[in-house]
Motif scaffolding. Structure first.
Motif, short mmCIF file in Angstrom:
data_model
loop_
_atom_site.label_atom_id
_atom_site.label_comp_id
_atom_site.label_asym_id
_atom_site.label_seq_id
_atom_site.Cartn_x
_atom_site.Cartn_y
_atom_site.Cartn_z
N SER A 1 0.74 -1.36 0.03
CA SER A 1 0.16 0.08 -0.03
C SER A 1 0.81 1.36 -0.19
CB SER A 1 -1.06 -0.04 1.12
OG SER A 1 -0.06 -0.15 2.28
N LYS A 2 2.22 0.99 0.09
CA LYS A 2 2.90 2.22 0.07
C LYS A 2 4.37 2.32 -0.67
CE LYS A 2 5.31 5.42 3.53
NZ LYS A 2 5.13 5.95 5.10
N SER A 3 4.43 3.23 -1.70
CA SER A 3 5.64 3.26 -2.29
C SER A 3 6.90 3.86 -1.45
CB SER A 3 5.53 3.94 -3.59
OG SER A 3 5.19 5.38 -3.20
N ILE A 4 8.15 3.41 -2.00
CA ILE A 4 9.29 3.79 -1.21
C ILE A 4 10.40 4.35 -2.40
CG2 ILE A 4 8.88 2.27 0.84
CD1 ILE A 4 11.06 0.27 -0.41
N SER A 5 11.41 5.06 -2.01
CA SER A 5 12.35 5.62 -2.71
C SER A 5 13.65 4.65 -2.82
CB SER A 5 12.90 7.00 -2.33
OG SER A 5 13.36 7.12 -1.09
N TRP A 6 14.46 5.13 -3.66
CA TRP A 6 15.71 4.45 -3.87
C TRP A 6 16.63 4.63 -2.51
CZ3 TRP A 6 18.02 0.91 -6.61
CH2 TRP A 6 17.87 0.94 -8.01
N GLY B 1 18.38 -0.19 1.03
CA GLY B 1 19.66 -0.09 1.41
C GLY B 1 20.11 0.46 2.93
N ASN B 2 19.15 1.34 3.02
CA ASN B 2 19.42 2.07 4.43
C ASN B 2 18.29 1.49 5.55
OD1 ASN B 2 21.30 3.80 3.37
ND2 ASN B 2 19.65 5.20 2.47
N VAL B 3 17.40 0.87 5.13
CA VAL B 3 16.24 0.42 5.86
C VAL B 3 16.31 -0.99 5.69
CG1 VAL B 3 13.92 0.65 6.57
CG2 VAL B 3 14.98 2.83 5.67
N PRO B 4 16.25 -1.84 6.79
CA PRO B 4 16.17 -3.22 6.65
C PRO B 4 14.62 -3.62 6.35
CG PRO B 4 16.33 -2.63 8.89
CD PRO B 4 16.49 -1.50 8.04
N PHE B 5 14.30 -4.55 5.37
CA PHE B 5 13.18 -4.75 5.02
C PHE B 5 12.65 -6.15 5.44
CE2 PHE B 5 13.97 -1.54 1.82
CZ PHE B 5 13.02 -0.58 1.87
N GLU B 6 11.77 -6.34 6.05
CA GLU B 6 11.45 -7.70 6.56
C GLU B 6 10.77 -8.55 5.46
OE1 GLU B 6 8.70 -7.46 10.08
OE2 GLU B 6 10.50 -6.33 11.20
N ASN B 7 10.07 -7.89 4.57
CA ASN B 7 9.36 -8.60 3.30
C ASN B 7 10.02 -8.36 2.13
OD1 ASN B 7 7.23 -9.11 5.54
ND2 ASN B 7 6.68 -7.07 5.42
N ASP B 8 9.54 -9.25 1.05
CA ASP B 8 9.94 -8.77 -0.25
C ASP B 8 9.57 -7.37 -0.72
OD1 ASP B 8 10.86 -11.49 -0.75
OD2 ASP B 8 8.87 -12.18 -1.38
N LEU B 9 10.67 -6.86 -1.52
CA LEU B 9 10.54 -5.91 -2.13
C LEU B 9 10.30 -5.82 -3.82
CD1 LEU B 9 11.05 -2.40 -1.79
CD2 LEU B 9 13.43 -2.88 -2.53
N TRP C 1 8.30 -0.82 -3.89
CA TRP C 1 7.26 -0.90 -2.69
C TRP C 1 7.26 -2.42 -1.94
CZ3 TRP C 1 3.72 -5.20 -3.43
CH2 TRP C 1 3.71 -5.80 -4.71
N GLU C 2 7.23 -2.11 -0.70
CA GLU C 2 7.27 -3.49 0.18
C GLU C 2 6.06 -4.27 0.15
OE1 GLU C 2 8.99 -4.84 4.53
OE2 GLU C 2 8.70 -2.74 4.19
N ALA C 3 6.09 -5.65 0.00
CA ALA C 3 4.84 -6.61 -0.05
C ALA C 3 4.52 -6.48 1.58
CB ALA C 3 5.43 -7.69 -0.51
N GLU C 4 3.29 -6.20 1.60
CA GLU C 4 2.61 -6.51 2.99
C GLU C 4 1.91 -7.61 3.16
OE1 GLU C 4 0.04 -3.00 3.53
OE2 GLU C 4 1.58 -1.67 2.99
N LEU C 5 1.52 -8.03 1.96
CA LEU C 5 0.58 -9.44 1.95
C LEU C 5 1.22 -10.10 1.12
CD1 LEU C 5 -2.19 -11.06 2.41
CD2 LEU C 5 -3.09 -9.89 0.45
N SER C 6 1.45 -11.60 1.23
CA SER C 6 1.73 -12.47 0.41
C SER C 6 0.80 -13.81 0.28
CB SER C 6 3.17 -13.18 0.92
OG SER C 6 3.46 -14.17 0.04
N ILE C 7 0.64 -14.10 -0.85
CA ILE C 7 -0.26 -15.28 -1.15
C ILE C 7 0.24 -16.16 -2.02
CG2 ILE C 7 -2.62 -15.60 -2.09
CD1 ILE C 7 -3.70 -12.83 -1.63
#
Length: 418
Positions: free
Chosen positions: A53-58, A62-70, A101-107
């Motif tokens: 639901s939310k886009s992110i920037s370049w 690399g600066n923020v650890p992501f818990e889910n797929d990007l 964007w970071e995936a919040e939901l995975s199916i």
């Protein structure tokens, strides 16, 4: 949290349509990549459904650890942020240069069971089961318009060949675009139709707000597993045969073609050079040269180049060294991109860019956005483009027909009422 939903026997197609329609109604971003079994070297896109639901920037990568797929999409015109280039041709559809964007939901779809993975999976699964919107039975037939006449196309090919004679370039990927207008055209139905006709190893259906991307791509851009980086450029296309004997004859014709081999080798050399910018010295290898693989509509000549990445190389570093992919520019890359801007009459946008998924551990897999439709639902307009490699000995009439061959599945989806 995970919640399972049983798919009733015989209703998998209905559930797939319902699921995509539900995602479309509930999320501004989602990706669906179907499971395929082509035996593609180094694997194919993983069958998955991701939504966010939310886009992110370049800058955040690399600066923020992501818990889910990007999920990452980078359009062709991102080249202007890498090199001193421009894109001033008219845009068929206004596409952002990149969307992350970071995936919040995975199916996942496991043997007749939908598995929802999300902190509020139970609520989402219940919402899906109650979802009652119904897609239309089929899409309307649309009129497809080209931007280039065959005569103008031939004149431009000859002009490009003159640049080769003068030593400016060795080979250039020259593309032509097509567009259509239809507010009632549904991209979900369009994608499912396209997959029935031309399922490919890097197929995907992607949504970013009002923009949709329907991909039936046979080509990988880059794949990273640990520190191993793989590029698999495609150069060389021929149609499938009407029977087994003709099919084998055409496959061998492609494999033995000096012209197609020359095109392929030039791009392999370009990709070797690009990979070397971010790889340990002496680790760039050609794993396979001139491999010919069969797909629903065509045979393709695919080569595989691999290397070992240097330590502490970021995703942005890798992209800035390798993007855009050489198979969609030509060689040398920068001069070709300048000439593409001169001779093509449209802004490529997402076409000949790349779409892929980056895992939390940094591994990724990206395709090449070809054999694809870009559709803006807010204005009811879509476009697609196809191209071929122009070399010194290319025949303009043959190259034009090759473009139509590559567009055949998309044209069938758009112009035939199913």
């Amino acid at each position: 949290m995970k919640v399972e939903i049983q798919v009733p026997t015989g209703q998998s197609d209905f559930f797939k349509r319902k699921l995509l329609a539900w995602l479309d109604a509930r999320f501004p971003f989602f990706l669906y990549s179907p499971t395929t079994h082509f035996g593609y070297p180094n694997g194919e896109f993983q069958g998955r459904i991701l939504a966010g639901s939310k886009s992110i920037s370049w800058g955040q990568i690399g600066n923020v650890p992501f818990e889910n797929d990007l999920v990452a999409l980078v359009g062709y015109d991102y080249k202007n942020k890498i090199e001193a280039l421009k894109s001033e041709n008219p845009a068929m559809i206004a596409c952002p240069d990149y969307v992350f964007w970071e995936a919040e939901l995975s199916i996942s779809w496991e043997e007749g069971i939908l598995v929802f993975s999300h902190p509020e999976a139970s609520m989402l699964a219940t919402d899906f089961e109650r979802f009652s919107e119904v897609l239309p039975d089929k899409n309307p037939r649309v009129e497809v318009l080209g931007l280039e006449s065959k005569e103008t196309y031939s004149e431009k090919v000859k002009a490009i060949q003159q640049h080769i004679v003068e030593g400016d370039i060795y080979e250039l990927n020259f593309c032509q675009a097509f567009h259509f207008q239809q507010y009632s055209w549904n991209p979900i139905l369009g994608f499912l139709d396209l997959m029935r006709i031309s399922l490919m190893p890097f197929s995907a259906f992607y949504k970013a707000n009002n923009l949709y991307l329907l991909v039936a791509s046979p080509e990988r851009f880059l794949k990273k597993t640990g520190r191993r980086l793989i590029a698999q450029p495609i150069k060389g296309t021929i149609r499938r045969g009407k029977n087994e004997a003709e099919d084998e004859m055409l496959r061998l014709r492609l494999f033995d073609s000096e012209k197609e081999r020359a095109e392929n080798l030039m791009i392999v050399d370009l990709m070797r050079n690009d990979l070397s910018k971010v790889s340990e010295i002496g680790t760039v290898d050609v794993d396979e040269l001139f491999g010919v693989y069969a797909f629903p509509k065509v045979h393709q000549m695919i080569s595989t180049v691999s290397s070992t990445l240097r330590e502490n190389v970021s995703l942005k570093d890798i992209f800035h060294a390798n993007f855009p992919m050489g198979s969609m520019t030509g060689a040398p890359k920068i001069k070709c991109m300048e000439l593409i801007e001169r001779y093509e009459n449209f802004k490529r946008g997402w076409f000949s860019g790349t779409l892929g998924v980056v895992q939390p551990n940094g591994d990724f897999d990206f395709n090449v956005i070809i054999r694809s439709i870009v559709f803006d639902k807010s204005i009811g307009k879509g476009y697609f483009a196809v191209g071929s490699a122009i070399t010194y000995d290319a025949d303009p009439a043959y190259e034009y027909e090759e473009c139509l061959l590559k567009a055949s599945a998309i044209l069938e989806v758009l112009t035939r009422q199913r």
